[in-house]
Design a protein around this motif. Structure first.
Motif, PDB file in Angstrom:
ATOM      1  N   ALA A 157      37.553 -50.340 -85.772  1.00  0.00           N
ATOM      2  CA  ALA A 157      38.355 -49.440 -84.944  1.00  0.00           C
ATOM      3  C   ALA A 157      37.577 -49.002 -83.705  1.00  0.00           C
ATOM      4  CB  ALA A 157      38.776 -48.214 -85.756  1.00  0.00           C
ATOM      5  N   LEU A 158      36.285 -48.743 -83.861  1.00  0.00           N
ATOM      6  CA  LEU A 158      35.467 -48.321 -82.725  1.00  0.00           C
ATOM      7  C   LEU A 158      35.314 -49.445 -81.698  1.00  0.00           C
ATOM      8  CD1 LEU A 158      32.635 -46.246 -84.467  1.00  0.00           C
ATOM      9  CD2 LEU A 158      34.607 -45.394 -83.188  1.00  0.00           C
ATOM     10  N   ILE A 159      35.135 -50.664 -82.187  1.00  0.00           N
ATOM     11  CA  ILE A 159      35.030 -51.815 -81.274  1.00  0.00           C
ATOM     12  C   ILE A 159      36.331 -51.993 -80.500  1.00  0.00           C
ATOM     13  CG2 ILE A 159      34.791 -54.328 -81.153  1.00  0.00           C
ATOM     14  CD1 ILE A 159      32.901 -54.132 -83.566  1.00  0.00           C
ATOM     15  N   LEU A 160      37.463 -51.846 -81.208  1.00  0.00           N
ATOM     16  CA  LEU A 160      38.770 -51.959 -80.558  1.00  0.00           C
ATOM     17  C   LEU A 160      38.944 -50.882 -79.491  1.00  0.00           C
ATOM     18  CD1 LEU A 160      41.594 -53.198 -80.369  1.00  0.00           C
ATOM     19  CD2 LEU A 160      42.319 -51.660 -82.210  1.00  0.00           C
ATOM     20  N   LEU A 161      38.529 -49.655 -79.820  1.00  0.00           N
ATOM     21  CA  LEU A 161      38.628 -48.567 -78.852  1.00  0.00           C
ATOM     22  C   LEU A 161      37.759 -48.829 -77.630  1.00  0.00           C
ATOM     23  CD1 LEU A 161      38.676 -45.332 -81.057  1.00  0.00           C
ATOM     24  CD2 LEU A 161      40.445 -46.089 -79.482  1.00  0.00           C
ATOM     25  N   GLY A 162      36.578 -49.391 -77.869  1.00  0.00           N
ATOM     26  CA  GLY A 162      35.696 -49.728 -76.752  1.00  0.00           C
ATOM     27  C   GLY A 162      36.332 -50.755 -75.829  1.00  0.00           C
ATOM     28  N   LEU A 163      36.959 -51.766 -76.431  1.00  0.00           N
ATOM     29  CA  LEU A 163      37.650 -52.786 -75.634  1.00  0.00           C
ATOM     30  C   LEU A 163      38.832 -52.186 -74.876  1.00  0.00           C
ATOM     31  CD1 LEU A 163      37.647 -55.790 -78.143  1.00  0.00           C
ATOM     32  CD2 LEU A 163      36.348 -55.600 -76.013  1.00  0.00           C
ATOM     33  N   VAL A 164      39.554 -51.279 -75.551  1.00  0.00           N
ATOM     34  CA  VAL A 164      40.678 -50.605 -74.895  1.00  0.00           C
ATOM     35  C   VAL A 164      40.179 -49.782 -73.708  1.00  0.00           C
ATOM     36  CG1 VAL A 164      42.381 -48.756 -75.152  1.00  0.00           C
ATOM     37  CG2 VAL A 164      42.200 -50.543 -76.888  1.00  0.00           C
ATOM     38  N   GLY A 165      39.077 -49.047 -73.908  1.00  0.00           N
ATOM     39  CA  GLY A 165      38.500 -48.272 -72.817  1.00  0.00           C
ATOM     40  C   GLY A 165      38.088 -49.148 -71.654  1.00  0.00           C
ATOM     41  N   PHE A 166      37.529 -50.319 -71.960  1.00  0.00           N
ATOM     42  CA  PHE A 166      37.106 -51.256 -70.915  1.00  0.00           C
ATOM     43  C   PHE A 166      38.305 -51.788 -70.142  1.00  0.00           C
ATOM     44  CE2 PHE A 166      36.235 -55.549 -69.420  1.00  0.00           C
ATOM     45  CZ  PHE A 166      35.035 -55.386 -68.747  1.00  0.00           C
ATOM     46  N   VAL A 167      39.304 -52.293 -70.882  1.00  0.00           N
ATOM     47  CA  VAL A 167      40.478 -52.878 -70.236  1.00  0.00           C
ATOM     48  C   VAL A 167      41.268 -51.815 -69.478  1.00  0.00           C
ATOM     49  CG1 VAL A 167      42.687 -54.025 -70.651  1.00  0.00           C
ATOM     50  CG2 VAL A 167      40.649 -54.748 -71.905  1.00  0.00           C
ATOM     51  N   ALA A 168      41.423 -50.634 -70.093  1.00  0.00           N
ATOM     52  CA  ALA A 168      42.184 -49.560 -69.457  1.00  0.00           C
ATOM     53  C   ALA A 168      41.543 -49.135 -68.136  1.00  0.00           C
ATOM     54  CB  ALA A 168      42.300 -48.363 -70.396  1.00  0.00           C
ATOM     55  N   GLN A 169      40.218 -49.022 -68.115  1.00  0.00           N
ATOM     56  CA  GLN A 169      39.537 -48.637 -66.880  1.00  0.00           C
ATOM     57  C   GLN A 169      39.556 -49.768 -65.859  1.00  0.00           C
ATOM     58  OE1 GLN A 169      38.458 -45.655 -65.882  1.00  0.00           O
ATOM     59  NE2 GLN A 169      38.091 -46.651 -63.923  1.00  0.00           N
ATOM     60  N   LEU A 170      39.501 -51.007 -66.345  1.00  0.00           N
ATOM     61  CA  LEU A 170      39.591 -52.159 -65.449  1.00  0.00           C
ATOM     62  C   LEU A 170      40.933 -52.137 -64.716  1.00  0.00           C
ATOM     63  CD1 LEU A 170      37.676 -54.582 -64.884  1.00  0.00           C
ATOM     64  CD2 LEU A 170      39.102 -55.925 -66.427  1.00  0.00           C
ATOM     65  N   VAL A 171      41.990 -51.834 -65.470  1.00  0.00           N
ATOM     66  CA  VAL A 171      43.321 -51.732 -64.875  1.00  0.00           C
ATOM     67  C   VAL A 171      43.408 -50.511 -63.963  1.00  0.00           C
ATOM     68  CG1 VAL A 171      45.765 -51.352 -65.372  1.00  0.00           C
ATOM     69  CG2 VAL A 171      44.457 -52.947 -66.766  1.00  0.00           C
TER      70      VAL A 171
ATOM     71  N   GLU B  14      37.670 -39.378 -69.904  1.00  0.00           N
ATOM     72  CA  GLU B  14      37.931 -39.572 -68.477  1.00  0.00           C
ATOM     73  C   GLU B  14      36.972 -38.790 -67.584  1.00  0.00           C
ATOM     74  OE1 GLU B  14      42.543 -40.810 -67.690  1.00  0.00           O
ATOM     75  OE2 GLU B  14      42.129 -38.688 -68.079  1.00  0.00           O
ATOM     76  N   ILE B  15      36.372 -37.729 -68.106  1.00  0.00           N
ATOM     77  CA  ILE B  15      35.384 -37.012 -67.291  1.00  0.00           C
ATOM     78  C   ILE B  15      34.278 -37.970 -66.864  1.00  0.00           C
ATOM     79  CG2 ILE B  15      33.609 -35.212 -67.314  1.00  0.00           C
ATOM     80  CD1 ILE B  15      35.413 -33.572 -69.135  1.00  0.00           C
ATOM     81  N   GLY B  16      33.834 -38.804 -67.815  1.00  0.00           N
ATOM     82  CA  GLY B  16      32.787 -39.779 -67.505  1.00  0.00           C
ATOM     83  C   GLY B  16      33.306 -40.985 -66.747  1.00  0.00           C
ATOM     84  N   THR B  17      34.468 -41.501 -67.178  1.00  0.00           N
ATOM     85  CA  THR B  17      34.981 -42.723 -66.536  1.00  0.00           C
ATOM     86  C   THR B  17      35.412 -42.466 -65.094  1.00  0.00           C
ATOM     87  OG1 THR B  17      37.222 -42.358 -67.402  1.00  0.00           O
ATOM     88  CG2 THR B  17      35.741 -43.722 -68.729  1.00  0.00           C
ATOM     89  N   THR B  18      36.034 -41.301 -64.838  1.00  0.00           N
ATOM     90  CA  THR B  18      36.465 -41.010 -63.467  1.00  0.00           C
ATOM     91  C   THR B  18      35.270 -40.752 -62.555  1.00  0.00           C
ATOM     92  OG1 THR B  18      36.805 -38.678 -64.077  1.00  0.00           O
ATOM     93  CG2 THR B  18      38.730 -40.117 -64.106  1.00  0.00           C
ATOM     94  N   LEU B  19      34.207 -40.151 -63.116  1.00  0.00           N
ATOM     95  CA  LEU B  19      32.993 -39.948 -62.317  1.00  0.00           C
ATOM     96  C   LEU B  19      32.389 -41.296 -61.935  1.00  0.00           C
ATOM     97  CD1 LEU B  19      30.851 -38.102 -61.091  1.00  0.00           C
ATOM     98  CD2 LEU B  19      29.685 -38.092 -63.318  1.00  0.00           C
ATOM     99  N   ALA B  20      32.269 -42.189 -62.923  1.00  0.00           N
ATOM    100  CA  ALA B  20      31.724 -43.525 -62.652  1.00  0.00           C
ATOM    101  C   ALA B  20      32.620 -44.300 -61.693  1.00  0.00           C
ATOM    102  CB  ALA B  20      31.574 -44.298 -63.963  1.00  0.00           C
ATOM    103  N   SER B  21      33.940 -44.183 -61.883  1.00  0.00           N
ATOM    104  CA  SER B  21      34.875 -44.886 -61.020  1.00  0.00           C
ATOM    105  C   SER B  21      34.815 -44.337 -59.599  1.00  0.00           C
ATOM    106  CB  SER B  21      36.304 -44.748 -61.574  1.00  0.00           C
ATOM    107  OG  SER B  21      37.218 -45.483 -60.800  1.00  0.00           O
TER     108      SER B  21
ATOM    109  N   ILE C   1      31.491 -49.078 -68.233  1.00  0.00           N
ATOM    110  CA  ILE C   1      31.111 -50.477 -67.986  1.00  0.00           C
ATOM    111  C   ILE C   1      32.103 -51.142 -67.021  1.00  0.00           C
ATOM    112  CG2 ILE C   1      30.871 -52.763 -69.044  1.00  0.00           C
ATOM    113  CD1 ILE C   1      29.866 -51.326 -71.575  1.00  0.00           C
ATOM    114  N   ALA C   2      33.395 -50.816 -67.185  1.00  0.00           N
ATOM    115  CA  ALA C   2      34.428 -51.462 -66.376  1.00  0.00           C
ATOM    116  C   ALA C   2      34.549 -50.889 -64.972  1.00  0.00           C
ATOM    117  CB  ALA C   2      35.783 -51.346 -67.084  1.00  0.00           C
ATOM    118  N   ALA C   3      34.122 -49.637 -64.753  1.00  0.00           N
ATOM    119  CA  ALA C   3      34.364 -48.940 -63.482  1.00  0.00           C
ATOM    120  C   ALA C   3      33.869 -49.708 -62.253  1.00  0.00           C
ATOM    121  CB  ALA C   3      33.772 -47.536 -63.525  1.00  0.00           C
ATOM    122  N   PRO C   4      32.612 -50.142 -62.195  1.00  0.00           N
ATOM    123  CA  PRO C   4      32.167 -50.857 -60.988  1.00  0.00           C
ATOM    124  C   PRO C   4      32.857 -52.202 -60.791  1.00  0.00           C
ATOM    125  CG  PRO C   4      30.460 -50.904 -62.681  1.00  0.00           C
ATOM    126  CD  PRO C   4      31.510 -49.953 -63.154  1.00  0.00           C
ATOM    127  N   ILE C   5      33.217 -52.858 -61.906  1.00  0.00           N
ATOM    128  CA  ILE C   5      33.930 -54.136 -61.799  1.00  0.00           C
ATOM    129  C   ILE C   5      35.304 -53.910 -61.180  1.00  0.00           C
ATOM    130  CG2 ILE C   5      34.814 -56.116 -63.085  1.00  0.00           C
ATOM    131  CD1 ILE C   5      32.754 -55.467 -65.273  1.00  0.00           C
TER     132      ILE C   5
END
Length: 310
Positions: free
Chosen positions: A3-17, A51-58, A216-220
């Motif tokens: 479940a954690l691996i799936l969530l990580g992939l979801v976080g990656f793909v969601a931020q990529l989008v 999102e606090i972390g992902t939006t900062l990185a993005s 991980i996805a933010a700079p990409i």
């Protein structure tokens, strides 16, 4: 662990989008958390903390690529934070039985909007360079922030198309500015959820995994925003959100649809989704071909003018 691996992939793909389209991190992540039975308020709180972390990185990534208009960030971000805090407080006071279907309806509506908007219209590009006024951005931020907190996502689906529709800001700067201002919204919503439901209902390991995938996805994504076809991506994400939230609603106590009804609904949505994707791909290729022809004609005219003047 799975479940954690799936969530990580979801976080990656969601931020990529999200980073390349200006929307869908919260909607995509919250949709998945609801699908696995997470409490509606806890799902939104989990996503907003990540999102606090992902939006900062993005935001940093978009800033490095020159994709941000800081005036827009300031004018929409503060009202967005106020709306997000109000939305988090509202959602925290709803019962679980009411909150889950309500959130799915909001997410479904956003999914339909994304699908139709990007499939039928693509990205408008008129009126570039004209100023975006505070009286437009302030109310927009307030509404988008409220929808974002109550729906577990919505800052991008509400804010990005509205600013794109004005045609006054380059698409990459719209996306970068919306992503950067979402940092304020995420903090305000998280504070509202901590006050409303406390920290005991939040799975911090899920927050961490979603955050890692997103960072991980933010700079990409910030790089891809210059190259990826937003029309096709919008159609793909919109269809996924619709399918997932229709599933949640059909299985809820509000509807509790029989299995055969659910099957027919899923097949119908899948067919419409495939048609929308095919149309988006066709229109994207057509516009690219037209742009190529226009560029060739422009080059030929310039060559003829240079030859004549010589």
């Amino acid at each position: 662990m799975r479940a954690l691996i799936l969530l990580g992939l979801v976080g990656f793909v969601a931020q990529l989008v999200d980073g390349s389209l200006g929307m869908a991190y919260g909607v995509t992540s919250t949709t998945l958390l609801l699908a696995v039975g997470t409490n509606a308020a806890a799902a939104s709180a989990t996503v907003h903390l990540a999102e606090i972390g992902t939006t900062l990185a993005s935001g940093i990534s978009h800033w490095r690529f020159g994709n941000i208009d800081w005036k827009v960030v300031a004018r929409i971000g503060v009202p967005g934070g106020i709306g997000a805090f109000a939305g988090a407080t509202f959602l925290s006071n709803l019962s679980t039985e009411v909150a889950a279907p309500v959130m799915s309806i909001i997410l479904l509506s956003l999914g339909v909007y994304i699908l139709i908007r990007f499939t039928a219209f693509g990205l408008p590009r008129g009126n570039l360079g004209k100023p975006l006024r505070r009286r437009f951005l302030g109310p927009l931020g307030l509404v988008a922030g409220f929808v974002d907190a109550t729906g577990g996502g919505g800052w991008g689906p509400v804010g990005t198309p509205a600013i794109l529709a004005s045609g006054r800001l380059a698409p990459r700067k719209v996306i970068g500015s919306i992503d950067a201002s979402e940092f304020i919204v995420a903090i305000a919503a998280s504070v509202g959820f901590f006050i409303g439901i406390g920290s005991e209902n939040i799975n911090f390991s899920w927050v961490a995994v979603l955050l890692i995938g997103g960072v991980i996805a933010a700079p990409i994504a910030a790089w891809l925003v210059r190259h990826i076809p937003p029309r096709i991506l919008g159609s793909a994400v919109g269809g996924l959100i619709i399918l997932t939230n229709v599933r949640t609603l059909l299985r809820s106590d509000w509807i509790d649809a029989p299995g055969n009804v659910q099957t027919v609904a899923y097949i119908t949505i899948a067919v419409l989704w495939a048609a929308a994707l095919a149309y988006s791909v066709r229109e994207y290729r057509r516009h690219k071909a037209e742009e190529t022809v226009e560029a060739i004609e422009t080059d030929l005219r310039k060559s003829e003018e240079e030859t004549t003047s010589a």
